[in-house]
Design a protein around this motif. Structure first.
Motif, PDB file in Angstrom:
ATOM      1  N   ALA A  35      -4.271  -9.781  -2.210  1.00  0.00           N
ATOM      2  CA  ALA A  35      -4.104  -8.952  -3.413  1.00  0.00           C
ATOM      3  C   ALA A  35      -2.719  -9.199  -4.013  1.00  0.00           C
TER       4      ALA A  35
ATOM      5  N   LYS B 152       0.847  -1.206   0.000  1.00  0.00           N
ATOM      6  CA  LYS B 152       0.000   0.000   0.000  1.00  0.00           C
ATOM      7  C   LYS B 152       0.879   1.251   0.000  1.00  0.00           C
TER       8      LYS B 152
ATOM      9  N   LEU C  37      -0.586   4.642  -0.641  1.00  0.00           N
ATOM     10  CA  LEU C  37      -1.373   5.365   0.366  1.00  0.00           C
ATOM     11  C   LEU C  37      -0.481   6.077   1.386  1.00  0.00           C
TER      12      LEU C  37
ATOM     13  N   VAL D 186      -3.622  -6.305   5.166  1.00  0.00           N
ATOM     14  CA  VAL D 186      -2.448  -5.615   4.613  1.00  0.00           C
ATOM     15  C   VAL D 186      -2.287  -5.838   3.113  1.00  0.00           C
TER      16      VAL D 186
ATOM     17  N   ILE E  10      -9.666 -14.369  -2.339  1.00  0.00           N
ATOM     18  CA  ILE E  10     -10.661 -13.309  -2.102  1.00  0.00           C
ATOM     19  C   ILE E  10      -9.989 -12.083  -1.508  1.00  0.00           C
TER      20      ILE E  10
HETATM   21  N1  GTP Z   1      -4.520   1.270  -2.172  1.00  0.00           N
HETATM   22  C1  GTP Z   1      -4.142  -0.008  -2.056  1.00  0.00           C
HETATM   23  N2  GTP Z   1      -5.026  -0.909  -1.607  1.00  0.00           N
HETATM   24  C2  GTP Z   1      -4.615  -2.194  -1.503  1.00  0.00           C
HETATM   25  C3  GTP Z   1      -3.308  -2.605  -1.840  1.00  0.00           C
HETATM   26  N3  GTP Z   1      -3.214  -3.947  -1.608  1.00  0.00           N
HETATM   27  C4  GTP Z   1      -4.415  -4.336  -1.161  1.00  0.00           C
HETATM   28  N4  GTP Z   1      -5.267  -3.300  -1.098  1.00  0.00           N
HETATM   29  C5  GTP Z   1      -6.663  -3.304  -0.614  1.00  0.00           C
HETATM   30  O1  GTP Z   1      -6.634  -3.666   0.764  1.00  0.00           O
HETATM   31  C6  GTP Z   1      -7.779  -4.436   1.102  1.00  0.00           C
HETATM   32  C7  GTP Z   1      -7.334  -5.725   1.762  1.00  0.00           C
HETATM   33  O2  GTP Z   1      -6.680  -6.547   0.805  1.00  0.00           O
HETATM   34  P1  GTP Z   1      -6.593  -8.130   0.985  1.00  0.00           P
HETATM   35  O3  GTP Z   1      -5.694  -8.651  -0.091  1.00  0.00           O
HETATM   36  O4  GTP Z   1      -7.947  -8.735   1.105  1.00  0.00           O
HETATM   37  O5  GTP Z   1      -5.855  -8.189   2.397  1.00  0.00           O
HETATM   38  P2  GTP Z   1      -5.420  -9.504   3.255  1.00  0.00           P
HETATM   39  O6  GTP Z   1      -4.133  -9.169   3.910  1.00  0.00           O
HETATM   40  O7  GTP Z   1      -5.432 -10.719   2.388  1.00  0.00           O
HETATM   41  O8  GTP Z   1      -6.599  -9.531   4.301  1.00  0.00           O
HETATM   42  P3  GTP Z   1      -7.046 -10.712   5.351  1.00  0.00           P
HETATM   43  O9  GTP Z   1      -7.860 -11.688   4.581  1.00  0.00           O
HETATM   44  O10 GTP Z   1      -7.827  -9.950   6.367  1.00  0.00           O
HETATM   45  O11 GTP Z   1      -5.806 -11.292   5.940  1.00  0.00           O
HETATM   46  C8  GTP Z   1      -8.551  -4.621  -0.205  1.00  0.00           C
HETATM   47  O12 GTP Z   1      -9.563  -3.641  -0.253  1.00  0.00           O
HETATM   48  C9  GTP Z   1      -7.511  -4.389  -1.278  1.00  0.00           C
HETATM   49  O13 GTP Z   1      -8.058  -3.923  -2.501  1.00  0.00           O
HETATM   50  C10 GTP Z   1      -2.378  -1.604  -2.312  1.00  0.00           C
HETATM   51  O14 GTP Z   1      -1.204  -1.852  -2.613  1.00  0.00           O
HETATM   52  N5  GTP Z   1      -2.864  -0.331  -2.386  1.00  0.00           N
END
Ligand code: GTP
Length: 353
Positions: A131, A59, A62, A127, A154
């Protein structure tokens, strides 16, 4: 705060991840670039630094760019291999994939165990592990020209979406598999400030605290930052002119929108609202002659901002409490999607006094 987020499922995931740590080739610890320290994974805190452990700030889009560079330097000085990425950016992910491949080849030179490597993505919830896994899988499959169905983890703005450990192939020669894992947190987070940052950035579900309090917390951070100065050009004493400008822009945009069928019909109204919100924030701070270091005066400024933002967000006046909740939700949504600027909320330890 204690244990509100720590479900039996998270406890089980924590154990499963800890058991796999010694077995995988590479551990990629994903942290949120806005909170490089507060998003540290507790189970890795005392893990000896090694070439098997990479700290990745995700991220990056951001976070404050220059502060992210400082954080990366800080991590490198502490012997961590660090990397910054925006998982939504294809070029970023391509470079990140070749970085992982280089690391894996380096490890395989010393350890000739097999031609397959496993990279485990670990981190606190939300985090961006899924993605990153999806993007690496997609880019890796395309560059290897592999046929077959793409798998899909997901991705969700809600924390705790990933429930199981899943593997995704991201490269061939050597074969590299990435493991997407559920987000984990410790059962207790004694530091209230860390906890607030985790809620603000979305690692902990915000229904666990009053949404208005969280928006107030964000406004306090915002009011102490220099961000509002970037929006000076949005402010004008001639409000009619601003209204006309904005309306004309919306009308022109709507016409353009007719031609762009794929775009959401609300996009341009959203742009105007974002602009109004930025202007409101600029004007409320500029008109404020108190001291933001004084708690009461800061609270007074935030209260004024809440009233002014109600208009900017076009929230009706029916019930004040409901209106405040709506304003808070909309404000947090703008912050979390980066439309209120770039923030690094953690101070470098050398700057903490
Ligand atoms: N702006 C931005 N948003 C991101 C980035 N990577 C992920 N996101 C957003 O962050 C949110 C969480 O992303 P996930 O990939 O579901 O996160 P996770 O770490 O797998 O989450 P958990 O399942 O809770 O462990 C989503 O809304 C993504 O679109 C990034 O690099 N930049």
């Amino acid at each position: 705060m204690e244990e509100l987020w720590y479900s039996p499922h998270m406890a089980a995931a924590s154990r499963a991840i800890s058991e796999r740590i010694p077995l995988v080739d590479l551990i990629v610890e994903l942290r949120d670039a806005r909170i490089p320290l507060s998003s540290e994974l507790e189970i890795l805190r005392n893990y000896p630094t090694s070439s098997r452990h990479i700290v990745v700030l995700n991220k990056m889009d951001l976070a404050d760019r220059s502060k992210s560079q400082e954080w990366m330097k800080y991590l490198r000085e502490r012997n961590f291999i660090s990397y910054g990425v925006n998982s939504h950016n294809k070029e970023n992910i391509k470079k990140f994939l070749s970085f992982i491949q280089t690391q894996v080849r380096g490890l395989k030179r010393t350890d000739h165990s097999s031609d397959t490597a496993t990279v485990m993505l670990v981190g606190i919830p939300n985090v961006g592990k899924s993605a990153v896994a999806n993007s690496l899988h997609k880019i890796g499959r395309i560059s290897a020209a592999e046929k077959g169905k793409l798998k899909h983890a997901i991705v969700s703005p809600e924390p705790g979406e990933t429930r199981d450990i899943r593997s995704f192939k991201i490269a061939s020669h050597p074969n590299i598999y990435v493991l997407d894992t559920p987000g984990i947190l410790p059962p207790r987070i004694p530091d209230v400030d860390v906890c607030s940052k985790l809620i603000l950035t979305g690692a902990i579900n915000d229904c666990l605290i009053e949404i208005k309090e969280l928006a107030q917390y964000f406004l306090a951070i915002f009011n102490c930052s220099e961000q509002y100065k970037n929006w000076e050009n949005l402010s004008t004493k001639d409000n009619d002119k601003l209204f006309l400008d904005c309306t004309t822009e919306c009308l022109t945009s709507s016409k353009m929108h007719m031609k762009q069928r794929r775009q959401s019909p609300t996009d341009h109204t959203q742009d105007c609202i974002v602009r109004d919100v930025r202007r409101t924030l600029f004007e409320t701070i500029s008109a404020f002659d108190g001291n933001t270091r004084d708690e009461e005066e800061m609270a007074e400024l935030i209260s004024r901002q809440f009233s002014a933002l109600q208009e900017a967000f076009q929230v009706s006046n029916e019930c004040q409490e409901e209106a405040n909740v709506k304003v808070a939700k909309k404000l947090l949504n703008l912050f979390r999607t980066g439309r209120l600027g770039h923030y690094t909320l953690d101070l470098l330890p050398s700057n903490i006094h």
